[in-house]
Design an enzyme around this catalytic site. Structure first.
Site, short mmCIF file in Angstrom:
data_model
loop_
_atom_site.label_atom_id
_atom_site.label_comp_id
_atom_site.label_asym_id
_atom_site.label_seq_id
_atom_site.Cartn_x
_atom_site.Cartn_y
_atom_site.Cartn_z
N ASN A 162 42.38 38.70 40.84
CA ASN A 162 41.72 37.71 39.98
C ASN A 162 41.80 38.00 38.48
O ASN A 162 41.78 37.09 37.67
CB ASN A 162 40.28 37.48 40.43
CG ASN A 162 39.43 38.71 40.42
OD1 ASN A 162 39.93 39.84 40.37
ND2 ASN A 162 38.12 38.54 40.47
N GLU A 258 35.04 49.31 43.01
CA GLU A 258 34.34 48.10 42.55
C GLU A 258 34.64 47.03 43.57
O GLU A 258 35.79 46.59 43.68
CB GLU A 258 34.92 47.62 41.23
CG GLU A 258 34.75 48.55 40.08
CD GLU A 258 35.35 47.94 38.81
OE1 GLU A 258 36.36 47.23 38.89
OE2 GLU A 258 34.79 48.19 37.76
N CYS A 292 34.11 38.57 40.82
CA CYS A 292 33.20 39.43 41.58
C CYS A 292 31.77 39.16 41.16
O CYS A 292 30.85 39.21 41.97
CB CYS A 292 33.56 40.89 41.40
SG CYS A 292 33.58 41.43 39.70
P1 NAP Z 1 41.72 42.75 48.34
O1 NAP Z 1 42.39 41.85 49.30
O2 NAP Z 1 40.75 43.74 48.86
O3 NAP Z 1 42.91 43.50 47.54
C1 NAP Z 1 42.64 44.38 46.49
C2 NAP Z 1 43.79 45.35 46.34
O4 NAP Z 1 43.84 46.22 47.47
C3 NAP Z 1 45.16 44.69 46.26
O5 NAP Z 1 45.95 45.39 45.35
C4 NAP Z 1 45.68 44.86 47.68
O6 NAP Z 1 47.09 44.79 47.76
C5 NAP Z 1 45.18 46.25 47.95
N1 NAP Z 1 45.18 46.65 49.36
C6 NAP Z 1 45.18 45.89 50.47
N2 NAP Z 1 45.18 46.67 51.58
C7 NAP Z 1 45.18 47.95 51.16
C8 NAP Z 1 45.18 49.22 51.81
N3 NAP Z 1 45.19 49.33 53.13
N4 NAP Z 1 45.19 50.33 51.06
C9 NAP Z 1 45.19 50.25 49.71
N5 NAP Z 1 45.19 49.08 49.02
C10 NAP Z 1 45.18 47.94 49.74
O7 NAP Z 1 40.94 41.93 47.20
P2 NAP Z 1 41.43 40.64 46.38
O8 NAP Z 1 41.45 39.47 47.31
O9 NAP Z 1 42.65 40.96 45.60
O10 NAP Z 1 40.23 40.48 45.34
C11 NAP Z 1 39.05 39.81 45.66
C12 NAP Z 1 37.93 40.76 45.96
O11 NAP Z 1 37.81 41.71 44.92
C13 NAP Z 1 36.58 40.08 46.03
O12 NAP Z 1 35.84 40.59 47.11
C14 NAP Z 1 35.91 40.44 44.72
O13 NAP Z 1 34.50 40.41 44.75
C15 NAP Z 1 36.46 41.80 44.49
N6 NAP Z 1 36.41 42.14 43.08
C16 NAP Z 1 35.49 43.05 42.68
C17 NAP Z 1 35.37 43.34 41.33
C18 NAP Z 1 34.33 44.33 40.86
O14 NAP Z 1 34.47 44.77 39.73
N7 NAP Z 1 33.32 44.68 41.64
C19 NAP Z 1 36.20 42.73 40.40
C20 NAP Z 1 37.14 41.82 40.86
C21 NAP Z 1 37.24 41.54 42.20
P3 NAP Z 1 47.78 43.45 48.34
O15 NAP Z 1 47.49 42.38 47.37
O16 NAP Z 1 49.21 43.82 48.38
O17 NAP Z 1 47.20 43.19 49.68
#
Ligand code: NAP
Length: 483
Positions: A162, A258, A292
């Site tokens: 995002n 996070e 988030c």
């Molecule tokens: P996501 O699907 O969990 O992916 C995040 C990252 O993790 C991506 O780079 C993804 O790569 C990678 N990943 C996936 N499987 C993995 C594994 N087994 N080992 C290591 N890395 C792996 O999250 P998203 O859909 O991109 O983002 C949305 C989420 O992020 C929401 O839940 C949001 O609340 C949260 N978020 C939190 C914050 C905060 O500061 N608290 C800020 C922004 C977003 P791939 O894309 O290649 O799968």
């Protein structure tokens, strides 16, 4: 007649200061969430290439740790300048890749440059301390401890889709200023934006090998990276499920996570309802709620609920819905699967008695902003993070009930409280289990130098410029024993 094929760029990965194609011979198509066409291809790296990147990072880090803070700063200032000068180009990529409006994408790039500059300044002004031995009973004045901060080694930075530039740089800049090397794994949907950001860093002339770019699906390469013996610290931003699984695999490696959130907007009986409605809608629906810290549920006192719901509806009617190219606030979600998930949550709520005030319309992956009233605790949307433009309103009969529901969530990122009574605001804020509580304002991450904390399933560790630098270093004590 020759067909004019649209040329789709194939992006290379970054290793030891060079751009290369993977030996896997495989690339991943990046599909735009609103153009519905492939806008580029990124490399799917092999495990051997990951090993090489980590190996180069270790070699480079040893030299980098010896450099002065001023020298590190000079590279990072160039990186920030390069991002600013390429802001239009990078913003265009962000827009096409993750479907964010061009204006917001440009803001993200400029905010990132500001972030890098502030990180440099903060690092330049962080100092260790010295301690006297005789302040402890029986201790000696002849003992003096010098407490300094040293880098951890190679930091694995994993970012979500995002904020593909900002949330990546928010890991890379503090890691580098602290003397670490970085292995950067962007979200696959976001990896062209991440590549562009690394191009800017490359232009800054950073020493070879210090930063490596790993592209490839997290589901394929993620575990290998996380469990790699060459990784000394992991800074991860993404979903809770991914983060929790990662934490288990990371074992003894220092971690900052996070994760997701379900930030409540608590509206008290005495709140300025007009202002609260504006803040809640801007907090809940900007970038279609794919933040988030979006407000993801409203807990409103029943005596003012009708009035608030009418005001929220009026604010939603003002939102622009459509293409990011037209600068719309509510834009298509990142993919169809995400839109399906939002619809499942809405359908579940409607089946259990919630009412649609406005919205619940879908075209492909574009979900129109949806307000649900009379949501109750048996509905999934009361607890789950939709990461989309749907806002549930839960009516409560007291502040105590609002606090109880707020805290029953598995998440604890942020919360907003709307009231004119500052004593009441503090009294509620003190009882809310969240990293930050906003009083009379929407939940949000910035300004970026504030500490940013997720508790419960929203994360571990603290971000925020100074805190990020601290998390990527450890204290080291050298004791001088005077004669
Ligand atoms: P996501 O699907 O969990 O992916 C995040 C990252 O993790 C991506 O780079 C993804 O790569 C990678 N990943 C996936 N499987 C993995 C594994 N087994 N080992 C290591 N890395 C792996 O999250 P998203 O859909 O991109 O983002 C949305 C989420 O992020 C929401 O839940 C949001 O609340 C949260 N978020 C939190 C914050 C905060 O500061 N608290 C800020 C922004 C977003 P791939 O894309 O290649 O799968």
């Amino acid at each position: 007649m020759a067909i004019n094929a649209i040329t789709v760029s194939t992006y290379q990965y970054y290793i030891n200061g060079e751009w290369k194609e993977s030996q896997s011979g495989q690339t991943i198509d990046i599909m735009s969430p609103y153009l519905y066409e492939v806008i580029g291809k990124v490399q799917a790296l092999t495990k051997e290439e990951v090993d090489e990147i980590i190996g180069f990072a270790h070699t480079a880090q040893k030299e980098w740790a010896k450099t002065s803070l001023q020298e590190r700063a000079s590279y990072l200032y160039k990186w920030a300048d390069e991002l600013v000068s390429r802001q239009e180009e990078i913003a265009d990529v962000i827009m096409r890749e993750v479907g964010k409006s061009f204006k917001d994408a440009k803001n993200e790039v400029v905010r990132t440059a500001d972030f890098i500059r502030y990180t440099i300044e903060e690092a330049l002004h962080m100092h260790g301390e010295s301690m006297r031995g005789d302040s402890f009973p029986g201790g000696s004045k002849q003992k003096v401890a010098i407490v300094d901060r040293v880098p951890l080694g190679v930091v694995l930075a994993i970012s979500p889709f995002n904020y593909p530039v900002n949330l990546a740089a928010a890991k890379i800049a503090p890691a580098l200023m602290a003397g670490n090397a970085v292995v950067f794994k962007p979200a696959t949907q976001g990896s062209i934006s991440g590549t562009k950001m690394i191009e800017a860093l490359d232009e800054a002339g950073l020493p070879k090998g210090l930063v490596g770019l790993v592209t490839g699906k997290g589901s394929v390469i993620g575990d290998y990276l996380v469990e790699h013996k060459g990784i000394n610290m992991i800074s991860f931003t993404g979903g809770t499920n991914t983060g929790v699984a990662l934490a288990k695999k990371a074992a003894m490696i220092p971690l900052v996570l996070e994760l997701g959130g379900k930030d409540p907007g608590i509206v008290c009986e005495d709140a300025n309802l007009n202002e609260a409605a504006k803040q809640i809608i801007s907090g809940g629906f900007s970038y279609s709620g794919q933040r988030c810290t979006a407000i993801k549920r409203v807990l409103v006192h029943e005596n003012v609920a009708d009035e608030l719901v009418a005001l929220l509806k009026a604010e939603i009617e003002k939102l622009s819905v459509g293409s990011p190219e037209d600068g719309c606030t509510v834009v298509p979600l990142i993919d169809n699967k995400s839109a399906d998930f939002v619809q499942i949550l809405v359908a579940d709520a409607l089946g259990k008695g919630a009412e649609v005030v406005i919205g619940n319309k879908r075209e492909h992956n574009l979900i129109h902003p949806t307000l649900l009233d009379n949501v109750t605790g048996d509905m999934r949307v009361a607890w789950e993070e939709p990461f989309g433009p749907v806002l549930p309103v839960i009516r409560v009969s007291s502040e105590e009930e609002a606090i109880k529901i707020a805290n029953e969530s598995e998440y604890g990122l942020q919360a907003s409280i709307f009231t004119k009574d500052v004593n009441k605001a503090f009294s509620i804020a003190n009882k809310i289990e969240a990293g930050s509580v906003q009083i009379n304002g929407r939940t949000e991450r910035g300004p970026d130098h504030f500490p940013f904390i997720g508790v419960k399933n929203s994360g571990i560790g603290v971000q925020g410029i100074r805190k990020s630098i601290e998390s990527m270093t450890r204290e080291k004590v050298t004791v001088l024993n005077l004669a």
